[in-house]
Design an enzyme around this catalytic site. Sequence first.
Site, mmCIF file in Angstrom:
data_model
loop_
_atom_site.group_PDB
_atom_site.id
_atom_site.type_symbol
_atom_site.label_atom_id
_atom_site.label_comp_id
_atom_site.label_asym_id
_atom_site.label_seq_id
_atom_site.Cartn_x
_atom_site.Cartn_y
_atom_site.Cartn_z
ATOM 1 N N HIS A 1 5.212 -8.059 -0.040
ATOM 2 C CA HIS A 1 4.603 -7.215 0.987
ATOM 3 C C HIS A 1 3.123 -7.015 0.710
ATOM 4 C CE1 HIS A 1 8.079 -5.969 3.325
ATOM 5 N NE2 HIS A 1 8.754 -5.800 2.206
ATOM 6 N N CYS B 1 1.887 -11.037 4.295
ATOM 7 C CA CYS B 1 1.607 -10.864 5.716
ATOM 8 C C CYS B 1 0.116 -10.606 5.955
ATOM 9 C CB CYS B 1 2.438 -9.732 6.296
ATOM 10 S SG CYS B 1 2.354 -8.205 5.345
#
Length: 396
Positions: A172, A240
Amino acid sequence: MAVGLADVSDDVEYATPPAGGVPGRGAGRRGAGGPDGRSTGRRVVSQVAGVLAEIFLTLAAICALYVVWQTWWTGVQAEHTQAQQRQAASWTSPASDGTKVAPAQQGDPPVQPTDPKYGDLIAQLYVPRFGEGWARNIVEGTDAAQLARHGLGHYENSQLPGQVGNFAIAGHRSGYGEPLIDVDKLQPGDPIVIRTQDYWYVYTYQRYQVVDPTDVWVVAPNPEQPGSTPTKRMITLTTCDPPYQVATHRWISWGELKYWAKVAGGVPQELATQDASGAVRFTGAKAESPIAAAVGGSLAPVVAVALLAWLVLAVAAAVAWRWPALRAIREGRRPRPDVSFYGWLTRLMPGVLPVRLLLVALLLFAAAAALLEWVFPWAASTIPFLKAMSNYVAVS
């Protein structure tokens, strides 16, 4: 705060009602109404505006708590889970007394682990550029269940540390400990260090590229020439992009193996400092934060303690003072207050004003903890917009 609390700010006994009886409901209030009803109309508008203000302030507080949950509490939970996993693995600590710099080894590096299972702790990642003491676990698998709590995940179809090809991992960039939030700060030549149970693999960062989620070639054995036989030992970090928004792209970082060493031989030079006496200190030591250790990754006990404290205090206040504010309103010794949710909640608490405010604070604290523990995780996994913002989808 002006909204909802002005009507509960006085618990003193009011003067004896004037001759003629107890004032009726609404009596004694300045401007209670006129022949044309304009004062009454203004009062209704004022009360509606007050209620709307309370609603908006409450929604703003919930939104702020959601940000706290996403950027902080999920990280506390991930940190606790990773600390437990490291303890369960019982790997030898490289930070023991007499630490020394591990010499680089010659020849092909050994591959470890050889056959990891889904969810296994396979390695730890150290990136000095992200700060001293920065370290994250790497587990086998890249689905949401792994990345949300275990730090980083290894693409199961990619190579393992030390192998020729591409050791690819995902993590993440926002929330859940944000292991790769600073990936854009990497500079060519920065070390990226992998530690398995027995070996160190020191990679050197080379370059990055922002791609679409469908560009699966980035985790191929030879991402520089997809489809060709790999000749290098590479590492790929995928995360991301952009952070804190709907992840429309992926930020890809590549590095190449520089050397390998044995954990038994010490710590890599890239993770060591030496003082004037020549003593070596391991700069990659990662200790669990006091908050993560204290709450154990769950706020359920905090909610229970807050509610228990509220119950004990409420019973004691009811015995000692009962409900003086409600009695004064009922007997006509104080005007009936305007409509206000928080004012109503405060008036329902027993005791004098300071005690009532403390009781309300305990309830609000318990509610906030419940939001962090149960409501926000449900919302982030169920509501489409929040799910798109909160869940990282690894490259297939």
